[in-house]
Design an enzyme around this catalytic site. Structure first.
Site, PDB file in Angstrom:
ATOM      1  N   LEU A  65       0.989  -1.449   0.166  1.00 34.77           N
ATOM      2  CA  LEU A  65       0.455  -0.092   0.454  1.00 34.77           C
ATOM      3  C   LEU A  65       0.828   0.953   0.019  1.00 34.77           C
ATOM      4  O   LEU A  65       1.860   1.185   0.499  1.00 34.77           O
ATOM      5  CB  LEU A  65      -0.862   0.152   1.107  1.00 34.77           C
ATOM      6  CG  LEU A  65      -1.884  -0.425   1.189  1.00 34.77           C
ATOM      7  CD1 LEU A  65      -1.863  -1.509   2.875  1.00 34.77           C
ATOM      8  CD2 LEU A  65      -3.169  -0.639   0.253  1.00 34.77           C
ATOM      9  N   PRO A  66      -0.280   2.140  -0.547  1.00 32.19           N
ATOM     10  CA  PRO A  66       1.069   3.266  -0.078  1.00 32.19           C
ATOM     11  C   PRO A  66       2.042   3.665   0.456  1.00 32.19           C
ATOM     12  O   PRO A  66       3.289   3.789   1.074  1.00 32.19           O
ATOM     13  CB  PRO A  66      -0.239   4.403  -1.017  1.00 32.19           C
ATOM     14  CG  PRO A  66      -0.757   4.230  -1.999  1.00 32.19           C
ATOM     15  CD  PRO A  66      -1.535   2.629  -0.804  1.00 32.19           C
ATOM     16  N   THR A  95       6.497   0.573   2.012  1.00 35.51           N
ATOM     17  CA  THR A  95       7.207   1.358   2.090  1.00 35.51           C
ATOM     18  C   THR A  95       6.908   2.184   3.687  1.00 35.51           C
ATOM     19  O   THR A  95       6.028   3.016   2.817  1.00 35.51           O
ATOM     20  CB  THR A  95       8.448   2.208   0.833  1.00 35.51           C
ATOM     21  OG1 THR A  95       8.980   1.240   1.253  1.00 35.51           O
ATOM     22  CG2 THR A  95       9.056   3.337   2.364  1.00 35.51           C
ATOM     23  N   LYS A 170      15.461   0.268   5.193  1.00 34.36           N
ATOM     24  CA  LYS A 170      15.106   0.981   3.596  1.00 34.36           C
ATOM     25  C   LYS A 170      15.106   1.739   4.060  1.00 34.36           C
ATOM     26  O   LYS A 170      15.358   2.449   3.144  1.00 34.36           O
ATOM     27  CB  LYS A 170      13.517   0.359   3.627  1.00 34.36           C
ATOM     28  CG  LYS A 170      12.137   1.379   2.931  1.00 34.36           C
ATOM     29  CD  LYS A 170      13.255   1.182   0.930  1.00 34.36           C
ATOM     30  CE  LYS A 170      12.073   1.233   0.500  1.00 34.36           C
ATOM     31  NZ  LYS A 170      12.771   1.527  -1.160  1.00 34.36           N
ATOM     32  N   LYS A 245       8.998  10.744  -0.972  1.00 31.08           N
ATOM     33  CA  LYS A 245       8.101  10.627   0.715  1.00 31.08           C
ATOM     34  C   LYS A 245       9.429   9.580   1.312  1.00 31.08           C
ATOM     35  O   LYS A 245       9.335   9.629   2.618  1.00 31.08           O
ATOM     36  CB  LYS A 245       7.459   9.309   0.026  1.00 31.08           C
ATOM     37  CG  LYS A 245       6.629   8.372   0.885  1.00 31.08           C
ATOM     38  CD  LYS A 245       6.041   7.244  -0.247  1.00 31.08           C
ATOM     39  CE  LYS A 245       5.903   6.156   1.285  1.00 31.08           C
ATOM     40  NZ  LYS A 245       5.160   4.947   0.950  1.00 31.08           N
TER      41      LYS A 245
HETATM   42  P1  NAD Z   1       0.748   2.081  -6.210  1.00 28.20           P
HETATM   43  O1  NAD Z   1      -0.005   3.854  -5.885  1.00 28.20           O
HETATM   44  O2  NAD Z   1       0.792   2.461  -7.388  1.00 28.20           O
HETATM   45  O3  NAD Z   1      -0.186   0.967  -5.758  1.00 28.20           O
HETATM   46  C1  NAD Z   1      -1.080   1.736  -4.210  1.00 28.20           C
HETATM   47  C2  NAD Z   1      -1.912   0.251  -4.047  1.00 28.20           C
HETATM   48  O4  NAD Z   1      -2.903   0.200  -3.027  1.00 28.20           O
HETATM   49  C3  NAD Z   1      -3.435   1.273  -5.521  1.00 28.20           C
HETATM   50  O5  NAD Z   1      -3.895   0.426  -6.433  1.00 28.20           O
HETATM   51  C4  NAD Z   1      -4.409   1.506  -4.449  1.00 28.20           C
HETATM   52  O6  NAD Z   1      -5.389   1.370  -5.042  1.00 28.20           O
HETATM   53  C5  NAD Z   1      -4.611   0.346  -3.410  1.00 28.20           C
HETATM   54  N1  NAD Z   1      -4.659   0.748  -2.176  1.00 28.20           N
HETATM   55  C6  NAD Z   1      -4.325   2.265  -1.473  1.00 28.20           C
HETATM   56  N2  NAD Z   1      -5.240   1.978  -0.637  1.00 28.20           N
HETATM   57  C7  NAD Z   1      -6.206   0.864  -0.205  1.00 28.20           C
HETATM   58  C8  NAD Z   1      -6.857   0.372   0.165  1.00 28.20           C
HETATM   59  N3  NAD Z   1      -8.112   0.841   1.670  1.00 28.20           N
HETATM   60  N4  NAD Z   1      -7.821  -1.253   0.284  1.00 28.20           N
HETATM   61  C9  NAD Z   1      -7.227  -1.275  -0.836  1.00 28.20           C
HETATM   62  N5  NAD Z   1      -6.476  -1.283  -1.415  1.00 28.20           N
HETATM   63  C10 NAD Z   1      -5.668   0.248  -1.307  1.00 28.20           C
HETATM   64  O7  NAD Z   1       2.203   2.257  -5.478  1.00 28.20           O
HETATM   65  P2  NAD Z   1       3.044   1.500  -5.351  1.00 28.20           P
HETATM   66  O8  NAD Z   1       4.401   2.638  -6.992  1.00 28.20           O
HETATM   67  O9  NAD Z   1       2.729  -0.054  -5.864  1.00 28.20           O
HETATM   68  O10 NAD Z   1       3.748   1.334  -4.280  1.00 28.20           O
HETATM   69  C11 NAD Z   1       3.338   0.618  -2.809  1.00 28.20           C
HETATM   70  C12 NAD Z   1       4.474   0.550  -2.066  1.00 28.20           C
HETATM   71  O11 NAD Z   1       5.820  -0.078  -2.313  1.00 28.20           O
HETATM   72  C13 NAD Z   1       4.856   1.987  -1.373  1.00 28.20           C
HETATM   73  O12 NAD Z   1       4.313   2.228  -0.367  1.00 28.20           O
HETATM   74  C14 NAD Z   1       6.080   2.722  -2.671  1.00 28.20           C
HETATM   75  O13 NAD Z   1       7.042   3.540  -1.239  1.00 28.20           O
HETATM   76  C15 NAD Z   1       7.088   1.597  -2.146  1.00 28.20           C
HETATM   77  N6  NAD Z   1       7.710   1.116  -3.011  1.00 28.20           N
HETATM   78  C16 NAD Z   1       7.239   1.539  -4.494  1.00 28.20           C
HETATM   79  C17 NAD Z   1       8.777   1.149  -5.816  1.00 28.20           C
HETATM   80  C18 NAD Z   1       7.885   1.855  -6.897  1.00 28.20           C
HETATM   81  O14 NAD Z   1       9.259   1.558  -7.631  1.00 28.20           O
HETATM   82  N7  NAD Z   1       7.140   1.721  -7.451  1.00 28.20           N
HETATM   83  C19 NAD Z   1      10.083   0.490  -4.986  1.00 28.20           C
HETATM   84  C20 NAD Z   1      10.327   0.170  -4.014  1.00 28.20           C
HETATM   85  C21 NAD Z   1       8.911   0.956  -2.837  1.00 28.20           C
END
Ligand code: NAD
Length: 296
Positions: A65-66, A95, A170, A245
């Site tokens: 999740l975000p 994260t 991290k 972030k």
């Molecule tokens: P994203 O925004 O693409 O995906 C998050 C998903 O969570 C969305 O599809 C959203 O609809 C869903 N969501 C939010 N609230 C919800 C709820 N209450 N119930 C169900 N679903 C819900 O984000 P991402 O890029 O996949 O990143 C996710 C996590 O991983 C973050 O914490 C980010 O910092 C971390 N991260 C991302 C990357 C990257 O390159 N994108 C790399 C390392 C870590």
């Protein structure tokens, strides 16, 4: 093979869930976005109709999740903890801030569940190729249970310590990456203004004491490293807004721990400026635009 409830199927979670299916697990998935759900359902997952549905009748719950508020809500607000069967192990790979990770693990423990925080590095490329690094916090015995599941999504799976210490690791890594992005930008722009070509700067520094993974592989000066996002119009990669972030999380953690991070603070300010200038969706190497706005 395990029954897994997967919650949060965005850029990272969708690919990670798909790899768990490829590894032979049976997946029940939930996301607020129907489009995100469809991506994984087309790969063989069952669609759940709520967080609670995804969390019941499974051996593991994985979330991606975000931010910390989402994780608190999904687990604690009449969600995963209320719905899971006894013995279900929770893995949160988002994260998030250390406090939210600890609070969620503690609420899970109070209800009789085991949990690890397991944030990742490797980005969407690593998520797609199942080569992510997982940094895990929690009891050693819980880590041992989670590890075979994490192996379906990653390669380097490390137990960092107690609950919250995966997030702490991290945050330290990403603070350093943000500092290195800014430091590399400063050196490349200064060298060029002093009349040295970017290629010579790269050849010398990448084999000298100023080198870093950032300098060598993600160099922010366009054209120097063909595979760096900077040479591809700063297409991410790792988006600048995600770096900000993580830098903010590092600054909150540093304040709570009473630890001085002047360079982390400088990198946070630089990324804030970059995003105010409208570049949040570019790769993090675009922080060079703060040092030299003429860089395209
Ligand atoms: P994203 O925004 O693409 O995906 C998050 C998903 O969570 C969305 O599809 C959203 O609809 C869903 N969501 C939010 N609230 C919800 C709820 N209450 N119930 C169900 N679903 C819900 O984000 P991402 O890029 O996949 O990143 C996710 C996590 O991983 C973050 O914490 C980010 O910092 C971390 N991260 C991302 C990357 C990257 O390159 N994108 C790399 C390392 C870590």
């Amino acid at each position: 093979m395990a029954r897994i409830g997967f919650i949060g199927l965005g850029n990272m979670g969708g690919l990670m869930a798909r790899n768990l299916i490829t590894a032979g697990h049976s997946l029940k998935v939930f996301d607020l976005s129907e489009e995100a759900m469809n991506f994984v359902v087309q790969s063989g997952a069952t669609a759940a109709d709520s967080v609670k549905d995804a969390a019941s009748g499974v051996d593991f719950v994985v979330s991606m999740l975000p931010v910390g508020a989402n994780v608190r809500e999904v687990f604690m607000n009449d969600g995963v903890i209320a719905a899971a069967d006894p013995g279900t192990v929770f893995i949160d790979s988002s994260t998030i801030d250390v406090d939210s990770a600890k609070a969620t693990a503690s609420a899970a423990k109070d209800a009789g569940f085991e949990m690890v925080d397991a944030p990742v590095s490797g980005g969407t490329v690593g998520a797609d190729a199942a080569t992510l690094t997982f940094m895990c916090g929690g009891e050693a015995s819980t880590f041992a249970k989670a590890k075979p599941i994490l192996q379906g999504m990653g390669k380097n799976i490390v137990h960092c310590g107690a609950a919250g210490q995966g997030q702490a690791t991290k945050i330290c890594n990403n603070m350093l990456a943000g500092i290195n992005a800014l430091a590399t930008s400063e050196a490349m722009v200064l060298g060029q203004r002093l009349g040295v070509s970017p290629e010579i700067l790269y050849n010398v520094i990448s084999t000298s004491s100023g080198n870093s993974t950032y300098f060598e592989h993600s160099n922010p000066m366009p054209g120097v490293v063909p595979t760096s996002p900077s040479s591809n119009n700063f297409k991410p990669g790792f988006m600048a807004k995600l770096m900000l972030k993580d830098l903010r999380l590092s600054q909150a953690a540093a304040q709570a721990a009473g630890s001085s991070t002047p360079l982390g603070a400088a990198a946070t300010a630089a990324f804030q400026m970059l995003i105010e200038n409208g570049h949040g969706d570019l790769d993090s190497s675009s922080v060079i635009k703060v040092i030299d706005p003429k860089v395209k």
